[in-house]
Write a protein that holds these residues in place. Sequence first.
Motif, PDB file in Angstrom:
ATOM      1  N   UNK A  45       9.406   7.274 -12.194  1.00 39.02           N
ATOM      2  CA  UNK A  45       9.302   6.265 -11.147  1.00 39.02           C
ATOM      3  C   UNK A  45      10.004   5.008 -11.622  1.00 39.02           C
ATOM      4  N   UNK A  46      10.753   4.384 -10.736  1.00 39.68           N
ATOM      5  CA  UNK A  46      11.401   3.114 -11.019  1.00 39.68           C
ATOM      6  C   UNK A  46      11.173   2.180  -9.851  1.00 39.68           C
ATOM      7  N   UNK A  47      11.582   0.941 -10.000  1.00 41.81           N
ATOM      8  CA  UNK A  47      11.375  -0.047  -8.951  1.00 41.81           C
ATOM      9  C   UNK A  47      12.529  -1.030  -8.931  1.00 41.81           C
ATOM     10  N   UNK A  48      13.020  -1.299  -7.742  1.00 42.91           N
ATOM     11  CA  UNK A  48      13.944  -2.410  -7.537  1.00 42.91           C
ATOM     12  C   UNK A  48      13.282  -3.282  -6.484  1.00 42.91           C
TER      13      UNK A  48
ATOM     14  N   UNK B 279       1.469   6.602  -6.936  1.00 41.52           N
ATOM     15  CA  UNK B 279       0.378   7.516  -7.285  1.00 41.52           C
ATOM     16  C   UNK B 279       0.819   8.978  -7.125  1.00 41.52           C
ATOM     17  N   UNK B 280       1.492   9.287  -6.017  1.00 40.67           N
ATOM     18  CA  UNK B 280       1.951  10.666  -5.782  1.00 40.67           C
ATOM     19  C   UNK B 280       2.941  11.101  -6.864  1.00 40.67           C
ATOM     20  N   UNK B 281       3.837  10.212  -7.251  1.00 41.85           N
ATOM     21  CA  UNK B 281       4.815  10.536  -8.301  1.00 41.85           C
ATOM     22  C   UNK B 281       4.118  10.735  -9.645  1.00 41.85           C
ATOM     23  N   UNK B 282       3.116   9.908  -9.928  1.00 46.34           N
ATOM     24  CA  UNK B 282       2.353  10.067 -11.176  1.00 46.34           C
ATOM     25  C   UNK B 282       1.698  11.437 -11.226  1.00 46.34           C
ATOM     26  N   UNK B 283       1.077  11.840 -10.121  1.00 45.79           N
ATOM     27  CA  UNK B 283       0.378  13.124 -10.069  1.00 45.79           C
ATOM     28  C   UNK B 283       1.331  14.297 -10.257  1.00 45.79           C
TER      29      UNK B 283
ATOM     30  N   UNK C  57       3.061  -1.107 -11.115  1.00 48.57           N
ATOM     31  CA  UNK C  57       1.868  -1.495 -10.352  1.00 48.57           C
ATOM     32  C   UNK C  57       1.705  -3.012 -10.339  1.00 48.57           C
ATOM     33  N   UNK C  58       1.886  -3.647 -11.489  1.00 51.23           N
ATOM     34  CA  UNK C  58       1.750  -5.105 -11.575  1.00 51.23           C
ATOM     35  C   UNK C  58       2.812  -5.808 -10.745  1.00 51.23           C
TER      36      UNK C  58
ATOM     37  N   UNK D 190       0.837  -1.214   0.000  1.00 54.25           N
ATOM     38  CA  UNK D 190       0.000   0.000   0.000  1.00 54.25           C
ATOM     39  C   UNK D 190       0.863   1.252   0.000  1.00 54.25           C
ATOM     40  N   UNK D 191       1.929   1.231   0.782  1.00 55.69           N
ATOM     41  CA  UNK D 191       2.847   2.378   0.840  1.00 55.69           C
ATOM     42  C   UNK D 191       3.503   2.599  -0.524  1.00 55.69           C
TER      43      UNK D 191
END
Length: 85
Positions: free
Chosen positions: A19-22, A10-14, A44-45, A3-4
Motif C-alpha cells: 500500500x502506498x499513498x499520494x 484495511x482490505x489491502x492489509x488483509x 493511517x496517520x 473512511x473510503x
Amino acid sequence: ARSCALLLLYAAEQAGDEVGLVAFDSVAQAVPPSAHRSIQRRIEKEIAQPVLGRQKKTSFMAAFESLTRAVRHRSLICVISDGID
C-alpha cells in the motif's frame, strides 16, 4: 473520503498487498508502496490528519507525476476526492 481510504487500506492489509499513498493539495506528498506494517501505520496517520485550508488550486498533474515515479509495476490506483470545489 477518509473512511473510503481507510477501508481500502484495511482490505489491502488483509490481502497482504503493498500500500502506498499520494496525498496532495497544492504539493504532492508520497509514501512509497510497501507491505510493512510500519508504513501502513504511517499511511493511517496521514489519512487521519485534518486537511487545512487550501492555499492554491489542486494540482492533479503533480500528483500523477509523483505516482509515475513511485510505481514500477502493475498496480491498482484509486483516486479519492472530497469533491469540494
